[in-house]
Motif scaffolding. Structure first.
Motif, PDB file in Angstrom:
ATOM      1  N   ASN A 124      -2.106  10.061  16.534  1.00 52.28           N
ATOM      2  CA  ASN A 124      -1.862  10.242  15.098  1.00 52.28           C
ATOM      3  C   ASN A 124      -1.080  11.520  14.822  1.00 52.28           C
ATOM      4  OD1 ASN A 124      -3.171   7.880  14.439  1.00 52.28           O
ATOM      5  ND2 ASN A 124      -5.138   8.866  14.028  1.00 52.28           N
ATOM      6  N   GLN A 125      -1.410  12.585  15.567  1.00 55.25           N
ATOM      7  CA  GLN A 125      -0.675  13.839  15.398  1.00 55.25           C
ATOM      8  C   GLN A 125       0.788  13.682  15.828  1.00 55.25           C
ATOM      9  OE1 GLN A 125      -3.025  16.569  17.717  1.00 55.25           O
ATOM     10  NE2 GLN A 125      -4.455  17.001  16.044  1.00 55.25           N
ATOM     11  N   LEU A 126       0.994  12.944  16.947  1.00 57.50           N
ATOM     12  CA  LEU A 126       2.351  12.692  17.417  1.00 57.50           C
ATOM     13  C   LEU A 126       3.131  11.880  16.383  1.00 57.50           C
ATOM     14  CD1 LEU A 126       4.501  12.748  19.655  1.00 57.50           C
ATOM     15  CD2 LEU A 126       3.456  10.678  20.595  1.00 57.50           C
ATOM     16  N   ASP A 127       2.484  10.865  15.799  1.00 60.81           N
ATOM     17  CA  ASP A 127       3.139  10.033  14.793  1.00 60.81           C
ATOM     18  C   ASP A 127       3.540  10.853  13.569  1.00 60.81           C
ATOM     19  OD1 ASP A 127       2.876   7.835  16.399  1.00 60.81           O
ATOM     20  OD2 ASP A 127       1.149   6.996  15.337  1.00 60.81           O
ATOM     21  N   MET A 128       2.668  11.784  13.157  1.00 56.41           N
ATOM     22  CA  MET A 128       2.979  12.615  11.994  1.00 56.41           C
ATOM     23  C   MET A 128       4.193  13.512  12.258  1.00 56.41           C
ATOM     24  SD  MET A 128      -0.828  13.714  10.645  1.00 56.41           S
ATOM     25  CE  MET A 128      -0.125  14.838   9.440  1.00 56.41           C
ATOM     26  N   LYS A 129       4.249  14.103  13.457  1.00 56.60           N
ATOM     27  CA  LYS A 129       5.386  14.945  13.813  1.00 56.60           C
ATOM     28  C   LYS A 129       6.667  14.117  13.888  1.00 56.60           C
ATOM     29  CE  LYS A 129       2.702  18.322  16.494  1.00 56.60           C
ATOM     30  NZ  LYS A 129       2.468  18.887  17.850  1.00 56.60           N
ATOM     31  N   TYR A 130       6.563  12.943  14.506  1.00 57.45           N
ATOM     32  CA  TYR A 130       7.726  12.076  14.636  1.00 57.45           C
ATOM     33  C   TYR A 130       8.207  11.611  13.263  1.00 57.45           C
ATOM     34  CZ  TYR A 130      10.650   8.317  16.532  1.00 57.45           C
ATOM     35  OH  TYR A 130      11.694   7.493  16.855  1.00 57.45           O
ATOM     36  N   ARG A 131       7.281  11.340  12.358  1.00 55.29           N
ATOM     37  CA  ARG A 131       7.641  10.910  11.013  1.00 55.29           C
ATOM     38  C   ARG A 131       8.443  11.997  10.287  1.00 55.29           C
ATOM     39  NH1 ARG A 131       5.365   6.801   8.133  1.00 55.29           N
ATOM     40  NH2 ARG A 131       3.616   6.697   9.590  1.00 55.29           N
ATOM     41  N   VAL A 170      10.252  14.358  11.654  1.00 53.55           N
ATOM     42  CA  VAL A 170      11.565  14.445  12.285  1.00 53.55           C
ATOM     43  C   VAL A 170      12.479  13.326  11.787  1.00 53.55           C
ATOM     44  CG1 VAL A 170      12.782  14.157  14.483  1.00 53.55           C
ATOM     45  CG2 VAL A 170      10.781  15.641  14.361  1.00 53.55           C
ATOM     46  N   LEU A 171      11.936  12.115  11.662  1.00 49.57           N
ATOM     47  CA  LEU A 171      12.742  10.992  11.202  1.00 49.57           C
ATOM     48  C   LEU A 171      13.215  11.167   9.763  1.00 49.57           C
ATOM     49  CD1 LEU A 171      11.001   7.834  12.723  1.00 49.57           C
ATOM     50  CD2 LEU A 171      13.143   8.904  13.416  1.00 49.57           C
ATOM     51  N   TRP A 172      12.353  11.722   8.915  1.00 46.80           N
ATOM     52  CA  TRP A 172      12.767  11.964   7.523  1.00 46.80           C
ATOM     53  C   TRP A 172      13.938  12.948   7.466  1.00 46.80           C
ATOM     54  CZ3 TRP A 172      12.331   9.047   3.601  1.00 46.80           C
ATOM     55  CH2 TRP A 172      11.184   8.273   3.377  1.00 46.80           C
ATOM     56  N   ILE A 173      13.866  13.997   8.283  1.00 43.20           N
ATOM     57  CA  ILE A 173      14.959  14.969   8.328  1.00 43.20           C
ATOM     58  C   ILE A 173      16.242  14.294   8.830  1.00 43.20           C
ATOM     59  CG2 ILE A 173      15.788  17.093   9.421  1.00 43.20           C
ATOM     60  CD1 ILE A 173      12.835  17.994   9.567  1.00 43.20           C
ATOM     61  N   ALA A 174      16.107  13.501   9.907  1.00 43.62           N
ATOM     62  CA  ALA A 174      17.260  12.808  10.471  1.00 43.62           C
ATOM     63  C   ALA A 174      17.850  11.826   9.471  1.00 43.62           C
ATOM     64  CB  ALA A 174      16.862  12.088  11.758  1.00 43.62           C
ATOM     65  N   LEU A 175      17.000  11.124   8.738  1.00 36.96           N
ATOM     66  CA  LEU A 175      17.469  10.160   7.744  1.00 36.96           C
ATOM     67  C   LEU A 175      18.283  10.861   6.655  1.00 36.96           C
ATOM     68  CD1 LEU A 175      15.434   7.219   6.283  1.00 36.96           C
ATOM     69  CD2 LEU A 175      16.756   8.676   4.758  1.00 36.96           C
ATOM     70  N   ALA A 176      17.774  11.994   6.154  1.00 35.72           N
ATOM     71  CA  ALA A 176      18.478  12.723   5.096  1.00 35.72           C
ATOM     72  C   ALA A 176      19.840  13.222   5.582  1.00 35.72           C
ATOM     73  CB  ALA A 176      17.627  13.898   4.622  1.00 35.72           C
ATOM     74  N   ILE A 177      19.895  13.751   6.805  1.00 32.17           N
ATOM     75  CA  ILE A 177      21.158  14.251   7.353  1.00 32.17           C
ATOM     76  C   ILE A 177      22.175  13.123   7.499  1.00 32.17           C
ATOM     77  CG2 ILE A 177      22.250  15.218   9.424  1.00 32.17           C
ATOM     78  CD1 ILE A 177      19.719  16.899   9.813  1.00 32.17           C
ATOM     79  N   ASN A 178      21.731  11.989   8.033  1.00 35.32           N
ATOM     80  CA  ASN A 178      22.652  10.879   8.275  1.00 35.32           C
ATOM     81  C   ASN A 178      23.136  10.236   6.975  1.00 35.32           C
ATOM     82  OD1 ASN A 178      22.977   9.769  11.336  1.00 35.32           O
ATOM     83  ND2 ASN A 178      21.108  10.969  11.101  1.00 35.32           N
ATOM     84  N   ALA A 179      22.254  10.117   5.983  1.00 37.63           N
ATOM     85  CA  ALA A 179      22.668   9.546   4.707  1.00 37.63           C
ATOM     86  C   ALA A 179      23.724  10.424   4.041  1.00 37.63           C
ATOM     87  CB  ALA A 179      21.456   9.378   3.788  1.00 37.63           C
TER      88      ALA A 179
END
Length: 226
Positions: A15-22, A24-33
């Motif tokens: 669960n902790q890994l999923d939260m960290k990965y989530r 990171v993905l939000w940051i990556a999504l914002a940069i790519n958009a």
């Protein structure tokens, strides 16, 4: 109560890994958009097929990160299904670039080299940041691996766009732009094949697990002489 909290330490870690990965993905999504909007305008203004291809790649990555956010925490089968969808998207992107490359090669248009180089530098900086954020998840399941492969291809594509800009500036022709676009198409198709292979292997593993579960739930009947 403390005993209850410690019953499944591996689940807590996941669960902790999923939260960290989530995050990171939000940051990556914002940069790519943001980079998609910027690069698609610049690519059309410069008349560069490699920039347009890179802009479409940013859009595809934005969608991929959104799918990955949706499937975090779901069963492996659903994550593998999402990876298959992303692999198909990457393959479709590669085929679109092939078509655009052929069209530009036939038209003989010469893109604006200075714009290509400036936008390529901005895109490289953005993708390098995303690549660094995703490095820790490069060896995860097919879904995580597909995201990392996309990021890796983006960095390579940006470097290629910058080389194309130098080539266009030096030769005064559009051929370096066309060649780079063809390379980006090849990267997209190769990445799609790798993601699909990994996802299919995970589907096979889930099928084996399901069969094993059925076998455990329904043991073989004993013979009449036992």
């Amino acid at each position: 109560m403390s005993a209850h909290c410690c019953h499944h330490p591996e689940k807590v870690v996941q669960n902790q890994l999923d939260m960290k990965y989530r995050r990171v993905l939000w940051i990556a999504l914002a940069i790519n958009a943001g980079m998609f909007l910027f690069e698609v305008v610049a690519g059309l203004a410069a008349g560069s097929v490699s920039l347009q291809a890179d802009a479409l790649d940013f859009l595809g990555d934005t969608a991929n990160y959104g799918i990955s956010l949706f499937v975090i925490g779901l069963a492996l089968r659903y994550r593998a299904l999402a990876a298959l969808a992303k692999g198909a998207t990457m393959g479709a992107f590669g085929l679109w670039v092939v078509g655009a490359t052929i069209w530009h090669a036939m038209s003989g248009a010469v893109p604006h080299a200075i714009t290509m180089g400036a936008v390529g530098i901005a895109a490289l900086a953005s993708n390098a940041a995303v690549f660094a954020l995703l490095w820790a998840y490069r060896s995860g399941d097919s879904n995580m691996r597909s995201v990392w492969i996309c990021s890796r291809n983006d960095v390579l594509g940006n470097l290629a766009v910058m080389l194309a800009a130098l080539g266009v500036f030096g030769t005064g022709t559009g051929w370096p732009d066309v060649i780079v676009a063809a390379i980006m198409a090849t990267l997209a198709i190769q990445g799609a094949c790798a993601v699909i292979r990994h996802a299919r292997s995970e589907f096979g593993q889930t099928d084996l697990n399901m069969r094993a579960g059925v076998g455990a739930a329904k043991p073989e009947p004993r013979g009449g002489f036992g």
